[in-house]
Write an enzyme that holds these catalytic residues in place. Structure first.
Site, short mmCIF file in Angstrom:
data_model
loop_
_atom_site.label_atom_id
_atom_site.label_comp_id
_atom_site.label_asym_id
_atom_site.label_seq_id
_atom_site.Cartn_x
_atom_site.Cartn_y
_atom_site.Cartn_z
N HIS A 192 0.82 -1.22 0.00
CA HIS A 192 0.00 0.00 0.00
C HIS A 192 0.85 1.26 0.00
CE1 HIS A 192 -4.04 -1.80 0.84
NE2 HIS A 192 -3.24 -2.83 1.06
N ASP A 224 3.24 9.54 -0.35
CA ASP A 224 2.12 8.67 0.02
C ASP A 224 1.95 7.58 -1.03
OD1 ASP A 224 -0.08 7.80 1.47
OD2 ASP A 224 -0.93 9.81 1.66
P1 ADP Z 1 -3.16 6.38 5.30
O1 ADP Z 1 -3.49 5.01 4.87
O2 ADP Z 1 -1.72 6.68 5.26
O3 ADP Z 1 -3.72 6.74 6.62
P2 ADP Z 1 -5.09 7.39 3.31
O4 ADP Z 1 -5.42 8.79 2.91
O5 ADP Z 1 -4.90 6.48 2.17
O6 ADP Z 1 -3.83 7.43 4.27
O7 ADP Z 1 -6.27 6.82 4.18
C1 ADP Z 1 -6.82 7.48 5.28
C2 ADP Z 1 -8.14 6.81 5.57
O8 ADP Z 1 -8.48 7.08 6.91
C3 ADP Z 1 -9.25 7.30 4.69
O9 ADP Z 1 -9.96 6.22 4.16
C4 ADP Z 1 -10.12 8.09 5.65
O10 ADP Z 1 -11.49 8.05 5.36
C5 ADP Z 1 -9.86 7.36 6.95
N1 ADP Z 1 -10.20 8.20 8.10
C6 ADP Z 1 -10.18 9.51 8.19
N2 ADP Z 1 -10.60 9.90 9.39
C7 ADP Z 1 -10.86 8.81 10.07
C8 ADP Z 1 -11.32 8.55 11.36
N3 ADP Z 1 -11.60 9.49 12.18
N4 ADP Z 1 -11.47 7.29 11.72
C9 ADP Z 1 -11.17 6.31 10.88
N5 ADP Z 1 -10.74 6.50 9.65
C10 ADP Z 1 -10.60 7.72 9.24
O1 F6P Z 2 -1.67 2.34 4.27
C1 F6P Z 2 -0.66 2.54 5.13
C2 F6P Z 2 -0.96 2.08 6.55
O2 F6P Z 2 0.21 1.99 7.22
C3 F6P Z 2 -1.64 0.78 6.73
O3 F6P Z 2 -0.87 -0.37 6.56
C4 F6P Z 2 -2.06 0.95 8.12
O4 F6P Z 2 -3.06 0.09 8.51
C5 F6P Z 2 -2.51 2.40 8.14
O5 F6P Z 2 -1.69 3.04 7.25
C6 F6P Z 2 -2.53 3.04 9.50
O6 F6P Z 2 -1.38 2.84 10.23
P1 F6P Z 2 -1.36 2.07 11.63
O7 F6P Z 2 -1.89 0.71 11.39
O8 F6P Z 2 0.05 2.11 12.04
O9 F6P Z 2 -2.24 2.85 12.53
#
Ligand code: ADP
Ligand code: F6P
Length: 734
Positions: free
Chosen positions: A168, A376
């Protein structure tokens, strides 16, 4: 998705996280793109999801009850990690070594050997959990950098299982990746997968370059041919489930309420929305400084815009995350202190997880989706924002360093490190006419709806099925191991025997230069024992130059020598060499040599080997990436030069050989056999494509043996020169 076999998703985190709240336990939605993307997929496929529940409390009946409920209701299976393993694995190697390195933050790397030990241990525990759940026909889909050893561990335990892996996060450039302690173990772990997929083509290319530079393994754009297994490679950008977001907007009362509240609260203001995990890769301080630049350069916007920054706490026990938390809070305070008024707060900062309804309402209400990570893998927030822009009036400001930028060309792409430049773009965006905004957003909509998380996962699963069944077919085609007892019995019974033995890679391992691969004394003595057996023609049949064979085996009694892949032959009794054809042309060498020499001049560590009837460019000691690239260049340069001649440029083991197309090992069989009365035993042993010519031309009952793994026309295989020598030793003693 087809119903054959279950899908077993394996990731570090489950979509739910368990937290202790005093005496009780609380279940929370996990943050992060992986969990939000895959949850809807699993709900549709009704498979299993194996992951760490997020805590390591061990024995506790209430906790166990929670986890059992997750399994019953959702198919989530908790993989337990002891507290010290979890800490050193998750907070150690995974998130203080791999995470910063893969996101191009080498100075943030901490490497502690205890972290690596825990990483291995955690991957083993995941393996055991998968093996416990695995049933015949299941597909195992492993996710992300926390589990890079798992495909290899599973492959070892279940050679025929269907195993896929998706990364990812970005795969770094090989210059960066090579910094990593334990880098080759990780690459080998990944190659246990049948299918290995990345977010973008750039990630895939970086992986291939690392594989070549670190393990010396060459690959094609779409696959790596391993010794025993092949790994299919793909770039497969992940999507979201856009309809779920629309359903919230259209049907969910609390989302609609929250939307109305935002409208009222921010009336007269343009909303710039940012949603991130509180992670240094997301560029939150850069964004805040950019916002300050915007307010400085365009005072007219004061009191007219608001930055809503949602920052979901993440990895809070890691010191860098703690520092980031302070830095962000300070910056927010400074900006609000400097520009705020009793009626206007420039930055609304929410450092907490928010409910899905609140998040969707913010996406829908925002005028600008401000998504500017420093690096990212994909960034799903960008796609979620687009999905929620039902009226298509908003604008997406996107970092060129997010994987999403490769797909979302209609966004405004910026370099988040260039804070002035980004502020300038923002200022322009805020005045963008409605038509322009609609046109861009509509195009982005189409993309987000075309490549959803469902099309993504269906494609992954169907590629995985295909790759796994190719693997099974290939395994079926692989020669069986040589039954040494039967071979020895046939050898003993036979009246006339012929042995065809290749040299490099068959009797001795490859060396850096051809000269270094000289035969050990024991091998020369073995060949002379074979050469003097009665009614036996022992033939050394090699691509080597005549001079090498003469120097090493010229005095070995009874040995037939075939040089240059069948261009010429020396009988045991005679001293002279016979050519396959009355004359073999050599004038071409003067035209080809300068081309090869030109490549040698450009490639430190490479050289040209001159044989009587062939020229070879060797690059085993050159930089592997450059050497590989040059070899491709050389072959395509030569193709033109050699067109309509009898010459071919043939790729060998870290070499390119130019030789006459009809010099062929198979041509030599009849010449050797002609001298024997009745041949009823033939053994041919070789490791490369020139030996295949021999295997193909020998009669079906010949004992043909391929050295190494992989497919071959041979009936049998042995694993390497040490095994070949042991078998020959046995025959010589009969
Ligand atoms: P990463 O995987 O690095 O965190 P992404 O932008 O790909 O970055 O994904 C972030 C995800 O977290 C999105 O699907 C978003 O909807 C979700 N997200 C944002 N706010 C919250 C929250 N309060 N609780 C759970 N998930 C959330
Ligand atoms: O997509 C990247 C990622 O590291 C996932 O593997 C992971 O579940 C998510 O972001 C959030 O990170 P963590 O599991 O360390 O809270």
């Amino acid at each position: 998705m087809s119903s054959e076999g279950r899908l077993i998703v394996v990731s570090n985190r489950l979509p739910l996280t368990l937290r202790r709240a005093g005496e009780a336990w609380r279940t929370e939605r996990s943050s992060g793109g992986l969990a939000s993307a895959l949850d809807p997929v699993l709900k549709r496929t009704r498979g299993l999801w194996l992951g760490w529940p997020g805590d390591s409390a061990g024995e506790d009946p209430v906790r166990a009850e929670h986890l059992a409920g997750w399994q019953r209701k959702h198919g989530y299976v908790a993989v337990e990690l002891p507290a010290d393993v979890a800490r050193n694995f998750y907070e150690g190697y995974a998130n203080q070594t791999l995470w910063p390195l893969f996101h191009n933050f080498p100075t943030n790397i901490e490497f502690d050997p205890a972290g690596w030990t825990a990483y291995v241990e955690a991957n083993r525990r995941f393996r055991d959990a998968v093996l416990e759940a695995l049933q015949p026909g299941d597909l195992v889909w492993v996710h992300d950098y926390q589990l890079m050893l798992l495909p290899g561990l599973l492959r070892e335990a279940r050679p025929s299982a269907a195993i896929g892996f998706f990364l990812h996060i970005p795969f770094p450039a090989s210059e960066m990746f090579r910094i990593l302690p334990r880098r080759s173990e990780l690459l080998r772990g990944l190659l246990g997968a049948d299918l290995l997929a990345f977010q973008t083509h750039a990630d895939l290319q970086h992986f291939r370059a690392s594989l070549l530079r670190i393990c010396g393994t060459e690959s094609r754009m779409d696959r790596v041919k391993g010794e025993a297994y092949h790994t299919r490679l793909e770039a497969l950008p992940i999507g979201i489930a856009p309809d779920e977001f629309l359903r919230f907007i259209e049907k969910d009362k609390s989302t609609q309420q929250a939307f109305e509240e935002h409208r009222r609260r921010f009336e007269g203001l343009k909303i710039l929305l940012a949603v991130d995990r509180l992670d240094y890769t997301k560029g939150i301080p850069h964004r805040l400084r950019t916002f300050r630049r915007l307010l400085e350069r365009a005072p007219r916007l004061r009191g007219k815009v608001v930055l809503v920054q949602v920052a979901v706490p993440s990895r809070e026990r890691i010191p860098l995350y703690e520092e980031l938390r302070h830095e962000v809070s300070e910056l927010v305070g400074e900006i609000n202190g400097e520009f705020g008024t009793p009626q206007w707060t420039p930055v609304v900062y929410m450092r907490r997880g928010i409910a899905r309804s609140e998040l969707v309402a913010l996406y829908a209400a925002a005028d600008v989706g401000w998504v500017t990570p420093l690096r990212d893998g994909m960034n799903l927030v960008a796609k979620e924002y687009v999905a929620c822009q039902r009226r298509a009036e908003g604008v997406l400001l996107l970092s060129e360093f997010a994987g999403a930028a490769a797909e979302m060309g209609e966004a405004f792409l910026v370099n988040p490190y260039d804070e002035d430049g980004t502020a300038e773009v923002l200022e322009r965006i805020l005045d963008l006419p409605l038509e322009d905004r609609r046109e861009r957003m509509a195009a982005l909509h189409r993309r987000v709806h075309r490549n959803t998380v469902f099309t993504w996962s269906e494609r992954f699963v169907s590629l995985l099925r295909e790759a796994a069944s190719d693997q099974a077919r290939r395994n079926g085609e692989q020669p069986a191991r040589l039954p040494v007892g039967e071979l020895a019995a046939a050898f003993r019974r036979a009246r006339g025997r012929v042995l065809f033995l290749d040299y490099d890679g068959t009797l001795v391992p490859f060396a850096n230069t051809p000269r270094e691969a000289s035969p050990p004394a024991a091998l020369v003595s073995l060949l002379s024992r074979l050469g003097t057996l009665p009614d036996t023609a022992t033939t050394l049949i090699s691509g080597r130059a005549r001079a090498d064979l003469e120097a090493w085996f010229g005095d070995t009694p009874g040995l037939w020598l075939v040089a240059e892949h069948g261009a010429m032959l020396r009988r045991p009794a005679g001293t002279g060499w016979e050519l396959t054809r009355p004359s073999i042309p050599v004038a071409w060498k003067d035209r080809v040599r300068p081309v090869l020499e030109h490549f040698v001049d450009r490639t430190p560590g490479s050289f040209v080997e001159e044989k009587d009837y062939a020229l070879v460019f060797h690059y085993r000691m050159a930089d592997p990436v450059f050497g590989e690239w040059l070899a491709n260049e050389l072959v395509s340069n030569l193709e033109e030069l050699l067109a309509e001649t009898e010459l071919r440029a043939i790729r060998g083991q870290k070499s390119v050989e130019v030789r006459l197309v009809w010099t062929n090992k198979g041509e030599m069989i009849s010449r050797v056999e002609a001298g024997l009365p009745a041949v009823d035993f033939r053994l041919a042993v070789g490791d490369d494509s020139t030996d295949e010519d021999l295997f193909e031309r020998l009669p079906e009952d010949a004992w043909t043996v391929h050295v190494g793994h992989g497919t071959s026309h041979a009936r049998y295989c042995l694993s390497g020169p040490h095994e070949v020598v042991a078998v020959l030793d046995e025959l010589a003693g009969l």
